[in-house]
Design an enzyme around this catalytic site. Structure first.
Site, PDB file in Angstrom:
ATOM      1  N   ARG A  26       6.029 -19.831  83.964  1.00 41.13           N
ATOM      2  CA  ARG A  26       6.441 -20.318  85.288  1.00 41.13           C
ATOM      3  C   ARG A  26       7.757 -19.689  85.732  1.00 41.13           C
ATOM      4  O   ARG A  26       8.103 -19.688  86.892  1.00 41.13           O
ATOM      5  CB  ARG A  26       6.648 -21.843  85.224  1.00 41.13           C
ATOM      6  CG  ARG A  26       5.381 -22.611  85.458  1.00 41.13           C
ATOM      7  CD  ARG A  26       5.623 -24.079  85.278  1.00 41.13           C
ATOM      8  NE  ARG A  26       6.158 -24.349  83.933  1.00 41.13           N
ATOM      9  CZ  ARG A  26       6.260 -25.546  83.387  1.00 41.13           C
ATOM     10  NH1 ARG A  26       5.911 -26.602  84.072  1.00 41.13           N
ATOM     11  NH2 ARG A  26       6.728 -25.711  82.162  1.00 41.13           N
ATOM     12  N   LYS A  53      -4.378 -27.422  70.528  1.00 44.29           N
ATOM     13  CA  LYS A  53      -4.292 -28.865  70.503  1.00 44.29           C
ATOM     14  C   LYS A  53      -2.988 -29.338  71.144  1.00 44.29           C
ATOM     15  O   LYS A  53      -2.071 -28.521  71.243  1.00 44.29           O
ATOM     16  CB  LYS A  53      -4.418 -29.398  69.069  1.00 44.29           C
ATOM     17  CG  LYS A  53      -3.227 -29.079  68.174  1.00 44.29           C
ATOM     18  CD  LYS A  53      -3.457 -29.594  66.790  1.00 44.29           C
ATOM     19  CE  LYS A  53      -2.912 -30.985  66.600  1.00 44.29           C
ATOM     20  NZ  LYS A  53      -1.487 -31.020  66.197  1.00 44.29           N
ATOM     21  N   GLU A  61       4.928 -33.774  54.845  1.00 46.14           N
ATOM     22  CA  GLU A  61       5.938 -32.877  55.427  1.00 46.14           C
ATOM     23  C   GLU A  61       7.322 -33.460  55.183  1.00 46.14           C
ATOM     24  O   GLU A  61       7.472 -34.684  55.118  1.00 46.14           O
ATOM     25  CB  GLU A  61       5.739 -32.780  56.937  1.00 46.14           C
ATOM     26  CG  GLU A  61       4.411 -32.208  57.362  1.00 46.14           C
ATOM     27  CD  GLU A  61       4.375 -32.032  58.871  1.00 46.14           C
ATOM     28  OE1 GLU A  61       4.663 -30.925  59.339  1.00 46.14           O
ATOM     29  OE2 GLU A  61       4.084 -33.000  59.590  1.00 46.14           O
ATOM     30  N   HIS A  95      -6.473 -31.995  61.544  1.00 48.71           N
ATOM     31  CA  HIS A  95      -6.297 -31.293  60.269  1.00 48.71           C
ATOM     32  C   HIS A  95      -6.910 -32.050  59.083  1.00 48.71           C
ATOM     33  O   HIS A  95      -7.636 -31.481  58.277  1.00 48.71           O
ATOM     34  CB  HIS A  95      -4.816 -31.051  59.985  1.00 48.71           C
ATOM     35  CG  HIS A  95      -4.064 -30.381  61.104  1.00 48.71           C
ATOM     36  ND1 HIS A  95      -4.617 -29.392  61.881  1.00 48.71           N
ATOM     37  CD2 HIS A  95      -2.806 -30.557  61.584  1.00 48.71           C
ATOM     38  CE1 HIS A  95      -3.725 -28.989  62.784  1.00 48.71           C
ATOM     39  NE2 HIS A  95      -2.617 -29.684  62.619  1.00 48.71           N
TER      40      HIS A  95
HETATM   41  C1  BG6 Z   1       0.821 -29.414  63.836  1.00 51.65           C
HETATM   42  C2  BG6 Z   1       1.453 -30.742  64.172  1.00 51.65           C
HETATM   43  O1  BG6 Z   1      -0.510 -29.383  64.280  1.00 51.65           O
HETATM   44  O2  BG6 Z   1       0.836 -29.225  62.421  1.00 51.65           O
HETATM   45  C3  BG6 Z   1       2.874 -30.805  63.632  1.00 51.65           C
HETATM   46  O3  BG6 Z   1       1.477 -30.902  65.581  1.00 51.65           O
HETATM   47  C4  BG6 Z   1       2.892 -30.488  62.145  1.00 51.65           C
HETATM   48  O4  BG6 Z   1       3.435 -32.097  63.852  1.00 51.65           O
HETATM   49  C5  BG6 Z   1       2.149 -29.183  61.859  1.00 51.65           C
HETATM   50  O5  BG6 Z   1       4.243 -30.390  61.720  1.00 51.65           O
HETATM   51  C6  BG6 Z   1       2.004 -28.946  60.373  1.00 51.65           C
HETATM   52  O6  BG6 Z   1       1.507 -27.647  60.164  1.00 51.65           O
HETATM   53  P1  BG6 Z   1       1.838 -26.841  58.839  1.00 51.65           P
HETATM   54  O7  BG6 Z   1       1.077 -25.568  58.996  1.00 51.65           O
HETATM   55  O8  BG6 Z   1       3.338 -26.661  58.804  1.00 51.65           O
HETATM   56  O9  BG6 Z   1       1.369 -27.681  57.691  1.00 51.65           O
END
Ligand code: BG6
Length: 490
Positions: free
Chosen positions: A53, A150, A218, A242
């Site tokens: 934009r 997503k 995480e 996921h």
């Molecule tokens: C994303 C989520 O899809 O996946 C995040 O929106 C998350 O919140 C991330 O931190 C984790 O991905 P990865 O590859 O770091 O395990």
């Protein structure tokens, strides 16, 4: 059957990224495209058109790449000459997505003979307008592909609406719904573990498997994403996509081939077999948590409610643990424990297959009721361990658990492409296997939505957990109730 459009892959590629100046583009897409370029995995005449934009010139955009994207490229792979050649592939087009004129300018920039890949890295509420305007500007043909990032909806109805509006312009085999977990090397390796090794076949079912655990832990917090995350929560952000995709790969029947629809048909059956949860099930079998202040790796961190832009009374869950069941012959009565959270003790994604207990032990000394355990570590470690009993050296027959350990990082020292790099190359080559099909996405929402509604009905707050732990105590209790334990507690 979905067919791969291989003839289209000979055309020059115009990769058109909506949201080109955004965070995802800077951190993930542009570095992934650089790596693909560096390793000669982009077709020779590829061009990348970033759409944003901001009223930027091409040079402004290249400066943005230098500042915001280059730092996310692996230092060892950063070659100044290659980076300059990479920048030469780019154009920038400013678009106000409501303006037909702006889309006409895009049509003038994109080559008429190009295979166009539209990457929609924008909020999904813009997808309809973008697709309408692309069609009106004559940019969509039967070779074009669209990549959807997503979140694909916040419930079933909104996911259906996105599918319908994109589906009005693109056929299903032109639509690439990204779940970046499906691009991870270790996740793809799960298919090989299951379907490339005959020994697991007969054991991969009830009653030989007692339970399955899927953890995506995480250490990061919500960071600067509170605006999005607070409306989303961990169930929508991680479980709906996921974790359910991981569950599908663990639980699916052998597909007849690796063709996109063969694989996706089997995953769909798993999603459709998930036992719906009643409100009573939800109260008993799900745990919601929200991180409180604590420490990660010795460093103090804030609680979720203290993070920037989080409303004071927020009930967004940053942790979910739940027990799922798959209503089919293979998995009847085998609980699947799913768990994910932010600000947990360590970053660790793993799948644990707990095999049935020894039916009877003739060896009196050693653990009783022992069950072998297969631990598949997806990240950051990449390994497969089989826990088994062995005789402790010395006199007498005493058994001790030991690990057979396959360290995949040692076994294969080749470079691992990041998930986005692999998936972008798949899009360019027309390979749909590692992308979600429309009915899969909707089946996942159909199972998840009642949990969201159930939580609303129960009207309780998420349980607080200290940052740096593995979530609320109720998560351990969920398993302890069945004499089971999460891998790190066993
Ligand atoms: C994303 C989520 O899809 O996946 C995040 O929106 C998350 O919140 C991330 O931190 C984790 O991905 P990865 O590859 O770091 O395990």
């Amino acid at each position: 059957m979905t067919t791969q459009t291989s003839s289209a892959s000979e055309k020059p590629v115009d990769m058109i990224i909506f949201g080109g100046g955004g965070d995802l583009s800077a951190r993930k897409l542009l570095p992934a495209l650089y790596m693909a370029h560096l390793h000669c995995n982009l077709p020779a005449e590829t061009r990348i058109i970033a759409i944003g934009r901001k009223d930027w010139s091409r040079d402004d955009f290249l400066a943005f790449m230098d500042q915001q994207s280059k730092p996310f490229v692996d230092k060892k792979a950063l070659d100044p000459e290659a980076w300059d050649k990479f920048l030469a592939l780019f154009d920038y087009v400013r678009i106000n997505i409501d303006s037909a004129d702006d889309f006409r300018r895009l049509a003038e920039t994109s080559r008429p003979n190009a295979l166009r890949v539209f990457y929609l890295a924008t909020a999904p509420d813009l997808f309809t307008t973008i697709c309408d305007n692309l069609t009106n500007a004559g940019l969509v043909d039967e070779h074009s592909r669209v990549v959807l990032e997503k979140p694909l909806g916040h419930d079933l109805a909104s996911a259906q609406a996105i599918n319908a509006s994109v589906g009005a312009h693109f056929k299903e085999q032109q639509i690439y719904r990204i779940d970046h977990y499906l691009g991870k090397e270790t996740v793809q390796n799960l298919m090989v573990l299951r379907f490339g090794n005959a020994i697991f076949g007969p054991l991969w079912q009830a009653p030989y498997i007692k339970s399955v655990q899927i953890t995506v832990a995480e250490t990061v917090g919500v960071g600067s994403r509170a605006g999005f995350y607070d409306q989303t929560g961990a169930l929508r952000d991680m479980v709906q996509n996921h974790l359910l995709q991981l569950l599908c790969i663990v639980a699916m029947e052998p597909p007849v081939s690796l063709d996109p629809d063969a694989v996706r048909d089997e995953k769909l059956k798993v999603l459709r077999s998930l036992r719906p949860m009643s409100v009573a099930d939800i109260a008993r079998d799900t745990v919601r948590g929200q991180y409180a202040a604590g420490a990660i790796g010795g460093e103090p961190v804030k609680g979720y409610l203290e993070e920037a832009n989080v409303p004071a009374e927020s009930r967004a869950e940053t942790f979910v643990a739940l027990r799922a069941h798959i209503n089919n012959w293979r998995w009847a009565n085998v609980p699947f424990f799913l768990r994910t959270g932010k600000r947990l003790q360590k970053r660790q994604s793993e799948i644990v297959i707990d095999f049935a207990d020894l039916p009877f032990s003739i060896i009196p000394s050693g653990p009783r009721n022992y069950g072998n355990r297969l631990i598949i570590q997806l990240q950051p470690e990449e390994s497969i361990q089989l826990q088994m009993l062995a005789k402790e050296p010395g006199s007498g027959m005493h058994m001790l658990p030991v690990n057979l350990n396959l360290d995949l990082q040692q076994a294969f020292t080749e470079r691992r492409a990041e998930a986005y790099e692999r998936l972008l190359i798949d899009v360019i080559r027309g390979r749909l296997t590692h992308f979600m099909r429309r009915d899969e996405l909707e089946a996942a929402w159909a199972w998840v939505e009642p949990i969201l509604n159930g939580w609303k009905e129960l009207n309780d707050r998420p349980r607080s957990y200290t940052s740096g732990t593995f979530g609320p105590a109720a998560s351990s209790a969920l398993m302890a109730r069945e004499n089971m334990a999460w891998a790190e507690e066993a």
